[in-house]
Enzyme design. Sequence first.
Site, mmCIF file in Angstrom:
data_model
loop_
_atom_site.group_PDB
_atom_site.id
_atom_site.type_symbol
_atom_site.label_atom_id
_atom_site.label_comp_id
_atom_site.label_asym_id
_atom_site.label_seq_id
_atom_site.Cartn_x
_atom_site.Cartn_y
_atom_site.Cartn_z
ATOM 1 C CG HIS A 108 3.436 3.790 8.512
ATOM 2 N ND1 HIS A 108 3.595 4.641 7.440
ATOM 3 C CD2 HIS A 108 2.979 2.616 8.002
ATOM 4 C CE1 HIS A 108 3.254 4.006 6.334
ATOM 5 N NE2 HIS A 108 2.874 2.779 6.645
ATOM 6 N NE ARG A 165 -1.618 -2.260 2.784
ATOM 7 C CZ ARG A 165 -1.707 -3.525 2.372
ATOM 8 N NH1 ARG A 165 -2.745 -3.904 1.686
ATOM 9 N NH2 ARG A 165 -0.763 -4.408 2.638
ATOM 10 C CB THR A 166 3.403 2.611 2.290
ATOM 11 O OG1 THR A 166 2.641 2.058 3.365
ATOM 12 C CG2 THR A 166 3.886 3.991 2.664
ATOM 13 C CE LYS A 203 27.354 -4.994 -6.598
ATOM 14 N NZ LYS A 203 27.634 -3.883 -7.518
ATOM 15 N NE ARG A 246 7.125 0.562 4.926
ATOM 16 C CZ ARG A 246 5.891 0.052 4.865
ATOM 17 N NH1 ARG A 246 5.707 -1.202 4.506
ATOM 18 N NH2 ARG A 246 4.843 0.809 5.169
HETATM 19 N N1 CP Z 1 -0.340 -0.037 5.796
HETATM 20 C C1 CP Z 1 0.875 -0.289 5.264
HETATM 21 O O1 CP Z 1 1.891 0.341 5.636
HETATM 22 O O2 CP Z 1 0.860 -1.267 4.328
HETATM 23 P P1 CP Z 1 2.139 -1.739 3.490
HETATM 24 O O3 CP Z 1 3.105 -2.366 4.467
HETATM 25 O O4 CP Z 1 1.633 -2.705 2.483
HETATM 26 O O5 CP Z 1 2.761 -0.509 2.884
#
Ligand code: CP
Length: 306
Positions: free
Chosen positions: A135, A56-57, A85, A107
Site C-alpha cells: 500500500h 480513506r484511500t 458477469k 485497489r
Molecule cells: N488506510 C486505508 O487504506 O484505509 P481504507 O481501507 O479505508 O482505504
Amino acid sequence: MERIKDVISAIDLDRSNVELILSEAEIFQKQLEGKRCLHIADDRIVMTVFLEPSTRTRLSFQFAATYLGARAMDFGATEISSIQKGETFEDTIRMVDGYDPDVIVLRQGVPGNAKIAADISRAPVINAGDGANEHPTQALTDIYTIKRETGKVSGLTVGIMGDLKHGRTVSSLSYMLDKFGGNTVIYIAPEELQVRQEVVSKLSKLRYEKADSVEGVMEDIDILYVTRIQKERFSDPTEYERLKGSYVISRNFLEKFKKRPLIMHPLPRVDELTNDVDSMKEAKYFEQARNGVYVRMALLKEVMDL
Ligand code: CP
C-alpha cells in the site's frame, strides 16, 4: 531523478521522489487553507477503481483530484459492474484504460495484480492496495505524518504492532523507512502474525528486531504504529477469533508509561485501539488520514506530470 509513472511498490520510489512528494504535499496543505480548488489539473481525469472496500484511500484520492481541479471518476461497486458477469480483471483494466483517463488508482485483492494492470494500461497505475502485499500511498502518508509530527524521517525507532503477516501497510512502511538512514523498526506481534520474511529480505539499511510484547518496548519507541488484525485475510475463522484480542492499546494502558510514543494507525480500527485514546495528545491517526489528501495531491501532480 526518475519521473514517477506507475506506483506499484514503495520500493519504486527513490528517496528523492519521496522528498519531492513530502515537500509538495506541505505546499499543497498550506495552499488549500481557505481554498476549495487549486485549478492546476482542470482538464485531467483521475479514475478510481476499487474492487476491495475502502473509505480513506478512495475518498482521499477523489478529494485530492478535486482539489487539484481534475475530474474524479469512480468505477463504482463491483456488484454493478460486468465483473459480476465473469469479465476478467485484465479486460476490466483494458476497458477502463480505453476511456482514456490520465491516471488509474487501483485497489484489488490479488498480490501482484497492480503490476499486471500497469503492464496492460497506457495510463499510469497507482497501487492503492493489492491484497496483503503493498500500500505505497499509505506509506507516503505515514512518512509525511511522521515528518510533520517529529520533524524528521531518520534516526527514529518505530514499533509496528498487530497483524504484520497480512498488513500491506507494514511492508510498504518498512520499505519507506528503509530509504532514510538510522531508523529501527520493532515488529510487535504474536509469532503467527509476525512480519513476512519476504518483506525483511528486501530491507537494506533499516535495523529491525521482533518482539511479542508491547509493554517491554514502549519506552524505547518514538512511534507506535498500530494495525488491525485483518479478519478478511484469514482462511481459518477460529484462528482469527484466537488472535484478535492479542493487543489492545487503550488510554489506561498508555497512562502506565512515563514516556509515551506517538500513536499512529492506518485505520480502520476495530478492537486494537480504543476510542478513549483519541483525545490524548499522542494520538495522531486522524491527522494521518487527513494528510493522505495532501500527499495524494502531490503524487497525482507528479504522475500526471503537471
Ligand atoms: N488506510 C486505508 O487504506 O484505509 P481504507 O481501507 O479505508 O482505504
